[in-house]
Design a protein around this motif. Sequence first.
Motif, PDB file in Angstrom:
ATOM      1  N   UNK A 227       0.827  -1.203   0.000  1.00 50.50           N
ATOM      2  CA  UNK A 227       0.000   0.000   0.000  1.00 50.50           C
ATOM      3  C   UNK A 227       0.865   1.258   0.000  1.00 50.50           C
ATOM      4  N   UNK A 228       0.712   2.077  -1.048  1.00 47.78           N
ATOM      5  CA  UNK A 228       1.453   3.329  -1.205  1.00 47.78           C
ATOM      6  C   UNK A 228       0.511   4.482  -0.872  1.00 47.78           C
ATOM      7  N   UNK A 229       0.866   5.290   0.120  1.00 41.15           N
ATOM      8  CA  UNK A 229      -0.022   6.358   0.598  1.00 41.15           C
ATOM      9  C   UNK A 229       0.584   7.727   0.348  1.00 41.15           C
ATOM     10  N   UNK A 230      -0.257   8.640  -0.111  1.00 41.20           N
ATOM     11  CA  UNK A 230       0.098  10.064  -0.203  1.00 41.20           C
ATOM     12  C   UNK A 230      -0.896  10.853   0.636  1.00 41.20           C
ATOM     13  N   UNK A 231      -0.394  11.805   1.436  1.00 41.91           N
ATOM     14  CA  UNK A 231      -1.280  12.671   2.199  1.00 41.91           C
ATOM     15  C   UNK A 231      -1.094  14.121   1.750  1.00 41.91           C
ATOM     16  N   UNK A 232      -2.177  14.877   1.795  1.00 34.17           N
ATOM     17  CA  UNK A 232      -2.107  16.286   1.425  1.00 34.17           C
ATOM     18  C   UNK A 232      -2.643  16.543   0.027  1.00 34.17           C
ATOM     19  N   UNK A 233      -2.463  17.764  -0.430  1.00 32.08           N
ATOM     20  CA  UNK A 233      -2.953  18.187  -1.742  1.00 32.08           C
ATOM     21  C   UNK A 233      -1.990  17.752  -2.842  1.00 32.08           C
ATOM     22  N   UNK A 234      -2.544  17.280  -3.956  1.00 32.71           N
ATOM     23  CA  UNK A 234      -1.715  16.883  -5.092  1.00 32.71           C
ATOM     24  C   UNK A 234      -2.515  17.101  -6.367  1.00 32.71           C
ATOM     25  N   UNK A 235      -1.808  17.490  -7.436  1.00 31.94           N
ATOM     26  CA  UNK A 235      -2.452  17.731  -8.715  1.00 31.94           C
ATOM     27  C   UNK A 235      -1.556  17.235  -9.834  1.00 31.94           C
ATOM     28  N   UNK A 245       2.383   4.856 -14.265  1.00 34.77           N
ATOM     29  CA  UNK A 245       2.608   3.852 -15.306  1.00 34.77           C
ATOM     30  C   UNK A 245       3.497   2.723 -14.790  1.00 34.77           C
ATOM     31  N   UNK A 246       4.505   3.071 -13.992  1.00 30.82           N
ATOM     32  CA  UNK A 246       5.392   2.052 -13.423  1.00 30.82           C
ATOM     33  C   UNK A 246       4.636   1.161 -12.448  1.00 30.82           C
ATOM     34  N   UNK A 247       3.731   1.746 -11.656  1.00 27.99           N
ATOM     35  CA  UNK A 247       2.914   0.940 -10.734  1.00 27.99           C
ATOM     36  C   UNK A 247       2.049  -0.058 -11.507  1.00 27.99           C
ATOM     37  N   UNK A 248       1.445   0.421 -12.601  1.00 31.08           N
ATOM     38  CA  UNK A 248       0.603  -0.464 -13.399  1.00 31.08           C
ATOM     39  C   UNK A 248       1.419  -1.601 -14.006  1.00 31.08           C
ATOM     40  N   UNK A 249       2.605  -1.285 -14.543  1.00 32.74           N
ATOM     41  CA  UNK A 249       3.444  -2.314 -15.149  1.00 32.74           C
ATOM     42  C   UNK A 249       3.958  -3.293 -14.095  1.00 32.74           C
ATOM     43  N   UNK A 257       1.582  -9.908  -5.994  1.00 32.47           N
ATOM     44  CA  UNK A 257       1.761  -8.849  -4.993  1.00 32.47           C
ATOM     45  C   UNK A 257       0.830  -7.689  -5.351  1.00 32.47           C
ATOM     46  N   UNK A 258      -0.331  -7.615  -4.728  1.00 32.54           N
ATOM     47  CA  UNK A 258      -1.265  -6.528  -5.043  1.00 32.54           C
ATOM     48  C   UNK A 258      -0.671  -5.169  -4.657  1.00 32.54           C
ATOM     49  N   UNK A 259      -0.663  -4.243  -5.613  1.00 30.27           N
ATOM     50  CA  UNK A 259      -0.207  -2.878  -5.358  1.00 30.27           C
ATOM     51  C   UNK A 259      -1.430  -1.974  -5.253  1.00 30.27           C
ATOM     52  N   UNK A 278      -4.037   5.255 -16.357  1.00 35.50           N
ATOM     53  CA  UNK A 278      -3.033   4.228 -16.060  1.00 35.50           C
ATOM     54  C   UNK A 278      -3.670   2.890 -15.716  1.00 35.50           C
ATOM     55  N   UNK A 279      -4.987   2.854 -15.631  1.00 39.10           N
ATOM     56  CA  UNK A 279      -5.678   1.613 -15.293  1.00 39.10           C
ATOM     57  C   UNK A 279      -5.623   1.260 -13.819  1.00 39.10           C
ATOM     58  N   UNK A 280      -5.433   2.287 -12.972  1.00 46.03           N
ATOM     59  CA  UNK A 280      -5.255   2.038 -11.539  1.00 46.03           C
ATOM     60  C   UNK A 280      -6.447   2.480 -10.690  1.00 46.03           C
ATOM     61  N   UNK A 281      -7.529   2.897 -11.339  1.00 50.90           N
ATOM     62  CA  UNK A 281      -8.651   3.429 -10.565  1.00 50.90           C
ATOM     63  C   UNK A 281      -9.208   2.391  -9.600  1.00 50.90           C
ATOM     64  N   UNK A 282      -9.259   1.140 -10.038  1.00 48.88           N
ATOM     65  CA  UNK A 282      -9.792   0.082  -9.176  1.00 48.88           C
ATOM     66  C   UNK A 282      -8.897  -0.247  -7.999  1.00 48.88           C
ATOM     67  N   UNK A 283      -7.612   0.114  -8.093  1.00 50.46           N
ATOM     68  CA  UNK A 283      -6.674  -0.164  -6.998  1.00 50.46           C
ATOM     69  C   UNK A 283      -6.391   1.078  -6.156  1.00 50.46           C
ATOM     70  N   UNK A 284      -7.150   2.157  -6.379  1.00 53.10           N
ATOM     71  CA  UNK A 284      -6.863   3.418  -5.712  1.00 53.10           C
ATOM     72  C   UNK A 284      -8.013   3.832  -4.801  1.00 53.10           C
TER      73      UNK A 284
END
Length: 406
Positions: A227-235, A245-249, A257-259, A278-284
Amino acid sequence: MKHLPQCGVEPTVITVDPAQGAYPVLDYSLEADIPAGVRVIRTSTFEPFDSYKKLTGKQVPFGGFVGESKTSLVQRLFKFVRGNVFIPDARRGWNAYALRAVADLLAQGEQFDAVLTSSPPHSSQLIGLELKRRYGLRWLADMRDPWTDIYYYKELNHTPPARWLDARYERQVLEQADAVLVTSPNTKRLFLGKSPRLTADKIQVVPNGYDEADFRAPSQPPTDALLITHTGTISETYHIEQLLAACAECGRRHPDVPIRLRFVGKVSGGLQAQIEQAGLLGQTEFIPFVPHDESVSYLLRSTVLLMAIPDVANNFGILPGKVFEYLAANKPILCVGPIGSDADTLLEECGAGHALPYDGYPVMLAQLETLVGQWRLNPNLDLPALNHARYSRRALTARLAELVKQ
């Protein structure tokens, strides 16, 4: 403020009554950090933000009308007014109330050894400038962000007279303060170039830090996913699309190993679109603003932490306050940003990671695959005790107290 009394400094705080001011978010849980016995004087204020909300139906924008899509005539009008009438910023309406509060205290016979003004908003520095002129008080200008070099400055569409006045205010504050406090070495270099009258010893680097009391709970990384976590504002300005893209690949290469990704705080629509592409919406997982203590809890319940430096001018000196809380969580840190920046140097110094360039897809993928390999052996990737004790707020407040007493 929390540790100042322990360092022999008795603070009196003058601030805005939260019922009078307008803010994007309020975190009342932080009031618990105010030590018993510290005097807090809350004043009224005058701001344009209530009018903005009534006319547009929108919440007070982050950064003072910056970073939102401005399509209506009213929004464009407010943006122009903010950049050319309210200089240096739209919080300046508070200054008269703050000055009156100080005048009342002095009229009652109170004596103070120093005044510390903290910004942003940089209009608060004009309070210190006026107090220095009126009373000759020793003045420390605590500038947590750049002023006319802040990365969104061009978005404010200043006219030439407005830019001239803003730069003049900045230079007056830097020259007339007895000491200037900044959060990073590169910001110090930036300010030193503003006037030949400035000397290196006048500008002191006192970075943001972490509160040790916030990290007493045990670390609990998940065992069912990396599990990779980001806190705060991001754009999208932070340009993490190559990391996405690297996470998806990496997920395709290592399906065992589920990311997972988790964003706690404000995420722009543009970045959400990048995550979907990136195809990561389901994992986010997207979690809106939470109180500070909950934000820390999310850090401790993560495998890896994500930090990104916006891809903007003068970003080598951007050192987000949250990086110190990331360090205190003792997690590996994936940092997308410029190599050799203050953030990169800090992470290398503490042994928590290093910067990954915005276009560094191969090195990002390699770093993720290394983490995946480690996770297979043990899903707890917590680092050994890091070399970050010097960045505790207790230690940094001791440094601040020394500067106040000089």
